[in-house]
Design a protein around this motif. Structure first.
Motif, PDB file in Angstrom:
ATOM      1  N   LEU A 118       0.828  -1.207   0.000  1.00 31.56           N
ATOM      2  CA  LEU A 118       0.000   0.000   0.000  1.00 31.56           C
ATOM      3  C   LEU A 118       0.864   1.258   0.000  1.00 31.56           C
ATOM      4  O   LEU A 118       0.605   2.197  -0.766  1.00 31.56           O
ATOM      5  CB  LEU A 118      -0.932  -0.002   1.218  1.00 31.56           C
ATOM      6  CG  LEU A 118      -1.801   1.247   1.411  1.00 31.56           C
ATOM      7  CD1 LEU A 118      -2.766   1.426   0.238  1.00 31.56           C
ATOM      8  CD2 LEU A 118      -2.561   1.179   2.733  1.00 31.56           C
ATOM      9  N   GLU A 134       2.408   1.759  -3.361  1.00 31.58           N
ATOM     10  CA  GLU A 134       1.390   2.218  -4.315  1.00 31.58           C
ATOM     11  C   GLU A 134       1.074   3.697  -4.107  1.00 31.58           C
ATOM     12  O   GLU A 134       0.946   4.464  -5.076  1.00 31.58           O
ATOM     13  CB  GLU A 134       0.122   1.380  -4.170  1.00 31.58           C
ATOM     14  CG  GLU A 134      -0.951   1.733  -5.191  1.00 31.58           C
ATOM     15  CD  GLU A 134      -2.223   0.917  -5.041  1.00 31.58           C
ATOM     16  OE1 GLU A 134      -3.108   1.053  -5.907  1.00 31.58           O
ATOM     17  OE2 GLU A 134      -2.339   0.157  -4.054  1.00 31.58           O
ATOM     18  N   LEU A 135       0.964   4.121  -2.852  1.00 31.09           N
ATOM     19  CA  LEU A 135       0.660   5.526  -2.563  1.00 31.09           C
ATOM     20  C   LEU A 135       1.793   6.442  -3.041  1.00 31.09           C
ATOM     21  O   LEU A 135       1.532   7.522  -3.576  1.00 31.09           O
ATOM     22  CB  LEU A 135       0.414   5.714  -1.068  1.00 31.09           C
ATOM     23  CG  LEU A 135      -0.888   5.122  -0.521  1.00 31.09           C
ATOM     24  CD1 LEU A 135      -0.936   5.215   0.997  1.00 31.09           C
ATOM     25  CD2 LEU A 135      -2.105   5.820  -1.129  1.00 31.09           C
ATOM     26  N   THR A 194      -7.086   9.274  -6.398  1.00 29.77           N
ATOM     27  CA  THR A 194      -6.988   7.839  -6.100  1.00 29.77           C
ATOM     28  C   THR A 194      -6.243   7.612  -4.794  1.00 29.77           C
ATOM     29  O   THR A 194      -6.640   6.771  -3.973  1.00 29.77           O
ATOM     30  CB  THR A 194      -6.274   7.092  -7.243  1.00 29.77           C
ATOM     31  OG1 THR A 194      -6.960   7.355  -8.469  1.00 29.77           O
ATOM     32  CG2 THR A 194      -6.253   5.596  -6.989  1.00 29.77           C
ATOM     33  N   LYS A 228      -7.789   5.801  -1.357  1.00 32.80           N
ATOM     34  CA  LYS A 228      -7.154   4.629  -0.734  1.00 32.80           C
ATOM     35  C   LYS A 228      -6.772   4.909   0.719  1.00 32.80           C
ATOM     36  O   LYS A 228      -6.952   4.061   1.601  1.00 32.80           O
ATOM     37  CB  LYS A 228      -5.926   4.204  -1.541  1.00 32.80           C
ATOM     38  CG  LYS A 228      -6.269   3.527  -2.864  1.00 32.80           C
ATOM     39  CD  LYS A 228      -5.039   3.055  -3.606  1.00 32.80           C
ATOM     40  CE  LYS A 228      -5.421   2.300  -4.875  1.00 32.80           C
ATOM     41  NZ  LYS A 228      -6.107   1.027  -4.592  1.00 32.80           N
ATOM     42  N   GLN A 272      -9.994   5.078   2.795  1.00 34.31           N
ATOM     43  CA  GLN A 272     -10.549   3.729   2.922  1.00 34.31           C
ATOM     44  C   GLN A 272      -9.808   2.946   4.001  1.00 34.31           C
ATOM     45  O   GLN A 272     -10.427   2.281   4.831  1.00 34.31           O
ATOM     46  CB  GLN A 272     -10.460   2.998   1.585  1.00 34.31           C
ATOM     47  CG  GLN A 272     -11.069   1.597   1.600  1.00 34.31           C
ATOM     48  CD  GLN A 272     -10.956   0.913   0.242  1.00 34.31           C
ATOM     49  OE1 GLN A 272     -10.099   1.251  -0.568  1.00 34.31           O
ATOM     50  NE2 GLN A 272     -11.824  -0.040  -0.015  1.00 34.31           N
ATOM     51  N   GLU A 273      -8.490   3.049   3.997  1.00 32.93           N
ATOM     52  CA  GLU A 273      -7.702   2.305   4.984  1.00 32.93           C
ATOM     53  C   GLU A 273      -7.885   2.870   6.392  1.00 32.93           C
ATOM     54  O   GLU A 273      -8.006   2.132   7.369  1.00 32.93           O
ATOM     55  CB  GLU A 273      -6.222   2.330   4.590  1.00 32.93           C
ATOM     56  CG  GLU A 273      -5.354   1.355   5.353  1.00 32.93           C
ATOM     57  CD  GLU A 273      -5.859  -0.073   5.275  1.00 32.93           C
ATOM     58  OE1 GLU A 273      -5.854  -0.754   6.330  1.00 32.93           O
ATOM     59  OE2 GLU A 273      -6.290  -0.509   4.188  1.00 32.93           O
TER      60      GLU A 273
END
Length: 245
Positions: free
Chosen positions: A7, A10-11, A22, A26, A29-30
């Motif tokens: 994660l 990706e961030l 995006t 994310k 959401q986490e």
């Protein structure tokens, strides 16, 4: 490599690509998960701060306001970006962006509160024009010039004053939450707003703020500070709770 390592990687990639929407989706959401390791939570919040710093720079590139980017923020499906964009809207000459503003007011994904603030900005800029507005799922026509924001905000301030004079000394946190409920309810319910039942509305906001702390109090508890019609306050309480749900 575990889920959180992936994660974070990706961030970092999303931030490098300037894909802030995006990345924020994310992150949020986490952060909404029941459990997030404390070290990961710190990193996610740092990412969030970094992203909003980048958004602020992009909105004010070379000290010139980037109107197109601010409108792009407002059209985002991410509520935080919408809220960030609305802070810059009054710096744009909206007469040059009437088509964009008209589109914003009819987008279902944009909260009522953002649309109310768009209408307020249009009135500040003295734009005398009727706009179609999708508000609470219903198409309405509003001319911002005809909305008495000054009178409405005066009434909201009066409710805040009742809240301040009652519970603020005893519990500043509850008073703060009650005031936030007051302004948020107005911003999200412009179509139903009326300047009546001041004390009853103050009592309802205070009681909900108390309940938010998982305490249970009867409406009569509020009467130690000021008088009001309990039946009407209960009716308003149900209306506010219906919106909150």
């Amino acid at each position: 490599m575990n889920f959180y390592d992936e994660l974070i990687i990706e961030l970092k990639e999303l931030v490098l690509k300037n894909d802030f929407e995006t990345a924020l989706l994310k992150i949020n959401q986490e952060l909404s998960m029941p459990y997030v390791p404390s070290d990961i939570e710190v990193q996610l919040l740092e990412f969030k701060t970094q992203i909003f710093e980048q958004i602020s720079k992009k909105a004010n590139s070379n000290n010139n306001l980037n109107a197109e980017y601010i409108l792009q923020l407002l059209k985002s499906s991410d509520r935080e970006q919408q809220a960030f964009g609305i802070n810059f809207l009054n710096k744009i000459n909206l007469r040059d962006k009437i088509n964009d503003v008209s589109e914003l007011l009819t987008l279902e994904r944009i909260d009522n509160s953002i649309k109310t603030l768009i209408l307020f900005t249009l009135k500040e800029q003295e734009i005398n024009k009727s706009f179609d507005v999708l508000y609470s799922g219903v198409q309405q026509s509003w001319n911002p010039i005809e909305i008495d924001f000054e009178k409405n905000f005066k009434f909201i301030t009066e409710i805040d004053e009742v809240i301040s004079k009652s519970i603020e000394n005893e519990n500043p946190g509850i008073a703060h939450d009650a005031k936030m409920l007051n302004i948020n309810f107005y911003l999200n319910n412009l179509d139903k707003f009326n300047n009546s039942f001041l004390n009853e509305k103050a009592a309802a906001f205070i009681l909900i703020a108390i309940e938010m702390l998982e305490e249970k109090k009867e409406m009569s508890y509020i009467k130690q500070w000021f008088d009001f019609d309990e039946d009407k306050a209960h009716e308003i309480l149900k209306e506010i709770k219906g919106y909150e749900q």
